[in-house]
Design a protein around this motif. Structure first.
Motif, PDB file in Angstrom:
ATOM      1  N   LEU A  31      -0.685  11.857   5.463  1.00  0.00           N
ATOM      2  CA  LEU A  31      -1.143  11.299   6.298  1.00  0.00           C
ATOM      3  C   LEU A  31       0.427  10.770   7.360  1.00  0.00           C
ATOM      4  CD1 LEU A  31      -4.792  10.008   5.341  1.00  0.00           C
ATOM      5  CD2 LEU A  31      -3.064  12.500   6.355  1.00  0.00           C
ATOM      6  N   ILE A  32       0.331  11.073   8.507  1.00  0.00           N
ATOM      7  CA  ILE A  32       1.635  10.405   9.364  1.00  0.00           C
ATOM      8  C   ILE A  32       1.070   9.852  10.544  1.00  0.00           C
ATOM      9  CG2 ILE A  32       3.161  11.051  10.626  1.00  0.00           C
ATOM     10  CD1 ILE A  32       3.597  13.563   8.936  1.00  0.00           C
ATOM     11  N   SER A  33       1.281   8.615  11.180  1.00  0.00           N
ATOM     12  CA  SER A  33       1.065   7.868  12.041  1.00  0.00           C
ATOM     13  C   SER A  33       1.589   6.495  12.583  1.00  0.00           C
ATOM     14  CB  SER A  33      -0.457   7.363  12.644  1.00  0.00           C
ATOM     15  OG  SER A  33      -0.744   6.582  13.010  1.00  0.00           O
ATOM     16  N   ASN A  34       3.270   6.699  13.307  1.00  0.00           N
ATOM     17  CA  ASN A  34       3.723   5.778  13.358  1.00  0.00           C
ATOM     18  C   ASN A  34       3.101   4.633  13.971  1.00  0.00           C
ATOM     19  OD1 ASN A  34       6.764   4.853  13.735  1.00  0.00           O
ATOM     20  ND2 ASN A  34       6.567   4.570  15.784  1.00  0.00           N
TER      21      ASN A  34
ATOM     22  N   PRO B 107       3.810  -1.712   8.854  1.00  0.00           N
ATOM     23  CA  PRO B 107       3.226  -1.742   7.061  1.00  0.00           C
ATOM     24  C   PRO B 107       2.129  -2.473   7.145  1.00  0.00           C
ATOM     25  CG  PRO B 107       5.064  -3.650   7.623  1.00  0.00           C
ATOM     26  CD  PRO B 107       4.938  -2.451   8.834  1.00  0.00           C
ATOM     27  N   ASP B 108       2.136  -3.097   7.707  1.00  0.00           N
ATOM     28  CA  ASP B 108       0.236  -3.598   7.896  1.00  0.00           C
ATOM     29  C   ASP B 108      -0.365  -2.779   8.464  1.00  0.00           C
ATOM     30  OD1 ASP B 108       1.414  -6.226   6.278  1.00  0.00           O
ATOM     31  OD2 ASP B 108       2.104  -7.017   8.318  1.00  0.00           O
ATOM     32  N   SER B 109      -0.651  -2.077   9.119  1.00  0.00           N
ATOM     33  CA  SER B 109      -1.889  -0.923   9.151  1.00  0.00           C
ATOM     34  C   SER B 109      -2.836  -0.590   8.743  1.00  0.00           C
ATOM     35  CB  SER B 109      -1.099   0.128  10.129  1.00  0.00           C
ATOM     36  OG  SER B 109      -0.058   0.933   9.224  1.00  0.00           O
ATOM     37  N   THR B 110      -3.676   0.136   8.958  1.00  0.00           N
ATOM     38  CA  THR B 110      -4.599   0.673   8.948  1.00  0.00           C
ATOM     39  C   THR B 110      -4.510   1.818   7.394  1.00  0.00           C
ATOM     40  OG1 THR B 110      -6.152  -0.118  10.607  1.00  0.00           O
ATOM     41  CG2 THR B 110      -7.506   0.783   8.845  1.00  0.00           C
ATOM     42  N   LEU B 111      -3.663   2.896   8.622  1.00  0.00           N
ATOM     43  CA  LEU B 111      -3.297   3.864   7.251  1.00  0.00           C
ATOM     44  C   LEU B 111      -2.596   2.982   5.770  1.00  0.00           C
ATOM     45  CD1 LEU B 111      -3.214   6.565   7.277  1.00  0.00           C
ATOM     46  CD2 LEU B 111      -0.773   6.405   8.077  1.00  0.00           C
ATOM     47  N   MET B 112      -1.809   2.619   6.341  1.00  0.00           N
ATOM     48  CA  MET B 112      -0.478   1.705   4.997  1.00  0.00           C
ATOM     49  C   MET B 112      -1.471   1.605   4.030  1.00  0.00           C
ATOM     50  SD  MET B 112       2.730   2.953   5.396  1.00  0.00           S
ATOM     51  CE  MET B 112       3.782   2.512   5.461  1.00  0.00           C
ATOM     52  N   GLN B 113      -2.221   0.404   4.721  1.00  0.00           N
ATOM     53  CA  GLN B 113      -3.117  -0.371   4.348  1.00  0.00           C
ATOM     54  C   GLN B 113      -3.825   0.327   2.585  1.00  0.00           C
ATOM     55  OE1 GLN B 113      -2.522  -3.571   3.343  1.00  0.00           O
ATOM     56  NE2 GLN B 113      -0.663  -3.399   4.230  1.00  0.00           N
ATOM     57  N   ALA B 114      -4.372   1.829   3.515  1.00  0.00           N
ATOM     58  CA  ALA B 114      -5.415   2.280   2.903  1.00  0.00           C
ATOM     59  C   ALA B 114      -4.455   3.638   1.890  1.00  0.00           C
ATOM     60  CB  ALA B 114      -6.050   3.477   3.009  1.00  0.00           C
ATOM     61  N   ALA B 115      -3.378   4.013   1.555  1.00  0.00           N
ATOM     62  CA  ALA B 115      -2.489   4.039   1.100  1.00  0.00           C
ATOM     63  C   ALA B 115      -2.380   4.631  -0.466  1.00  0.00           C
ATOM     64  CB  ALA B 115      -1.032   4.663   1.913  1.00  0.00           C
ATOM     65  N   ASP B 116      -1.761   4.837  -1.264  1.00  0.00           N
ATOM     66  CA  ASP B 116      -1.158   4.967  -2.064  1.00  0.00           C
ATOM     67  C   ASP B 116      -0.409   4.850  -2.562  1.00  0.00           C
ATOM     68  OD1 ASP B 116      -3.914   5.006  -4.269  1.00  0.00           O
ATOM     69  OD2 ASP B 116      -4.030   6.846  -2.993  1.00  0.00           O
ATOM     70  N   TYR B 117       0.083   5.639  -2.074  1.00  0.00           N
ATOM     71  CA  TYR B 117       2.499   5.478  -2.241  1.00  0.00           C
ATOM     72  C   TYR B 117       2.350   5.138  -0.228  1.00  0.00           C
ATOM     73  CZ  TYR B 117       1.321   7.819  -5.695  1.00  0.00           C
ATOM     74  OH  TYR B 117       0.437   7.608  -7.502  1.00  0.00           O
TER      75      TYR B 117
ATOM     76  N   LEU C  53       4.933   4.602   2.992  1.00  0.00           N
ATOM     77  CA  LEU C  53       6.642   5.545   2.890  1.00  0.00           C
ATOM     78  C   LEU C  53       6.929   4.474   4.504  1.00  0.00           C
ATOM     79  CD1 LEU C  53       7.139   9.161   2.040  1.00  0.00           C
ATOM     80  CD2 LEU C  53       7.608   6.897   0.663  1.00  0.00           C
ATOM     81  N   LEU C  54       7.585   3.494   4.596  1.00  0.00           N
ATOM     82  CA  LEU C  54       7.979   2.564   5.283  1.00  0.00           C
ATOM     83  C   LEU C  54       9.135   3.253   6.284  1.00  0.00           C
ATOM     84  CD1 LEU C  54       6.472   0.358   7.810  1.00  0.00           C
ATOM     85  CD2 LEU C  54       7.640  -0.837   5.866  1.00  0.00           C
ATOM     86  N   LEU C  55       9.007   4.078   7.423  1.00  0.00           N
ATOM     87  CA  LEU C  55      10.333   4.036   8.521  1.00  0.00           C
ATOM     88  C   LEU C  55      10.562   2.874   8.732  1.00  0.00           C
ATOM     89  CD1 LEU C  55       8.418   6.256  10.869  1.00  0.00           C
ATOM     90  CD2 LEU C  55       9.832   6.930   9.041  1.00  0.00           C
ATOM     91  N   PRO C  56      12.349   2.869   8.793  1.00  0.00           N
ATOM     92  CA  PRO C  56      12.641   1.207   8.745  1.00  0.00           C
ATOM     93  C   PRO C  56      12.506   1.396  10.892  1.00  0.00           C
ATOM     94  CG  PRO C  56      14.095   3.685   9.062  1.00  0.00           C
ATOM     95  CD  PRO C  56      13.021   3.901   8.734  1.00  0.00           C
ATOM     96  N   ALA C  57      12.502  -0.400  11.342  1.00  0.00           N
ATOM     97  CA  ALA C  57      12.680  -0.829  12.847  1.00  0.00           C
ATOM     98  C   ALA C  57      13.456  -0.757  13.005  1.00  0.00           C
ATOM     99  CB  ALA C  57      12.641  -2.115  12.349  1.00  0.00           C
ATOM    100  N   ALA C  58      13.375   0.805  14.155  1.00  0.00           N
ATOM    101  CA  ALA C  58      15.086   1.821  14.856  1.00  0.00           C
ATOM    102  C   ALA C  58      14.026   1.732  16.317  1.00  0.00           C
ATOM    103  CB  ALA C  58      15.624   2.231  14.141  1.00  0.00           C
ATOM    104  N   PRO C  59      15.244   1.835  17.035  1.00  0.00           N
ATOM    105  CA  PRO C  59      14.859   1.405  19.114  1.00  0.00           C
ATOM    106  C   PRO C  59      14.444   3.444  19.078  1.00  0.00           C
ATOM    107  CG  PRO C  59      17.284   1.987  18.807  1.00  0.00           C
ATOM    108  CD  PRO C  59      16.338   1.565  17.491  1.00  0.00           C
ATOM    109  N   GLU C  60      13.452   3.287  20.273  1.00  0.00           N
ATOM    110  CA  GLU C  60      13.265   4.820  20.450  1.00  0.00           C
ATOM    111  C   GLU C  60      14.522   5.154  21.524  1.00  0.00           C
ATOM    112  OE1 GLU C  60      11.121   7.121  19.394  1.00  0.00           O
ATOM    113  OE2 GLU C  60       9.387   6.103  18.588  1.00  0.00           O
TER     114      GLU C  60
END
Length: 321
Positions: A99-102, A130-140, A142-149
């Protein structure tokens, strides 16, 4: 458009590419901690890898799913809104979800998140928080690095979607390599167009044994010329005890024109000619012909017995350009 305006456009393009490129490099230097476990989970999956996301993340999810499917990992994209109206039935035990959500707070994903939790379906999350709802629910995770758009207002999904796409490619390729996925398997999923042609085997394009212009080494050149004319390839293979020992081309005829009719095929032939195997890729044969400025290659088996002939025109007709 003035030169200054053109220069400004080039500067914008360079800034965007550098911004996104630097972000991808940063991620390559510090892969998400769960990357290897996520690949192991994908390899262990008995069902399909299900991708989902909304908006730009949905477009990226579709592409990643397509890459998985074309490289030997069964995969499908499920639209999160459609999932809430019946398509959740497409996500079953034995599958794995990505599942993907920035932001990690995409409301449209909540029903899929609840569904995979209910049926204990493994979930990989790709997000920038890293502290988002999606990441907390995930088994694995994959955190994207902090980078400007890359856009000037810093809001349009640009760098974040590039990072997600690159990470998805890395997952698919790492999985593909661990599976030992072969070029001929890749062609199964890409039968059309230039890519399909490049992955064709020589055996698929070559002329068979009945079409071969073959003569014995002791054959007089008068008879050899008749065979060359009848078969129409502008070449003759010279064999001894069933094995290919030489090839006669137009160039060999010109070089021996003064004594041609007094010679045998073996005396005129170029010895140890270039050959190709039936299981080699047609693209390799094309490279051999182009690199040596020849128009045809005899195809031989493991005992060096001629089994076919591949002409450069066969490659061109197949789309190998």
């Amino acid at each position: 458009m003035t030169d200054d305006q053109k220069a400004a456009i080039r500067a914008t393009a360079a800034r965007v590419l550098k911004t996104e490129g630097e972000a991808v490099t940063a991620m390559a230097d510090a892969l998400p901690e769960d990357f290897v476990p996520a690949v192991e989970a994908i390899l262990a999956t008995k069902g399909r890898v299900i991708l989902s996301g909304i908006g730009k993340s949905g477009h990226i999810a579709r592409k990643i799913s397509s890459t998985f499917a074309s490289t030997g990992t069964p995969s499908a994209f499920v639209h999160p809104a459609e999932a809430s109206h019946g398509d959740l039935g497409m996500v079953m035990p034995g599958d794995l979800t990505i599942l993907i959500s920035n932001s990690g707070e995409t409301a449209e994903l909540k029903d899929i998140i609840a569904h995979v939790a209910r049926f204990a379906i493994p979930m990989v999350a790709i997000s920038g928080r890293p502290d988002s709802t999606l990441m907390q629910a995930a088994d694995y995770r994959l955190l994207l690095p902090a980078a400007p758009e890359a856009c000037v207002i810093g809001m349009a999904p640009t760098t974040s979607t590039t990072l997600t796409l690159a990470l998805g490619d890395a997952l698919a390729v790492a999985t593909m390599e661990r599976r030992g996925f072969l070029p001929e398997q890749f062609r199964t999923f890409h039968p059309g167009g230039k890519l399909g042609a490049q992955l064709s085997k020589v055996a698929q394009l070559m002329h068979g044994a009945e079409a071969l212009p073959l003569v014995d080494a002791a054959t007089p050149m008068a008879d050899t010329l008749i065979v060359m004319s009848e078969k129409g390839f502008g070449i003759a293979g010279v064999q001894s005890e069933g094995r290919l020992v030489g090839v006669i081309s137009d160039g060999d005829l010109r070089r021996n024109i003064g004594r041609l009719m007094d010679c045998t095929a073996g005396e005129v032939a170029t010895q140890a000619p270039r050959v190709i195997a039936p299981d080699d890729l047609a693209a390799e044969a094309m490279a051999v012909m182009s690199g040596n400025r020849i128009t045809a290659l005899f195809v031989v088996d493991a005992d060096h017995r001629p089994v076919g002939l591949l002409h450069i025109h066969d490659c061109l007709r197949a789309g190998l350009v």
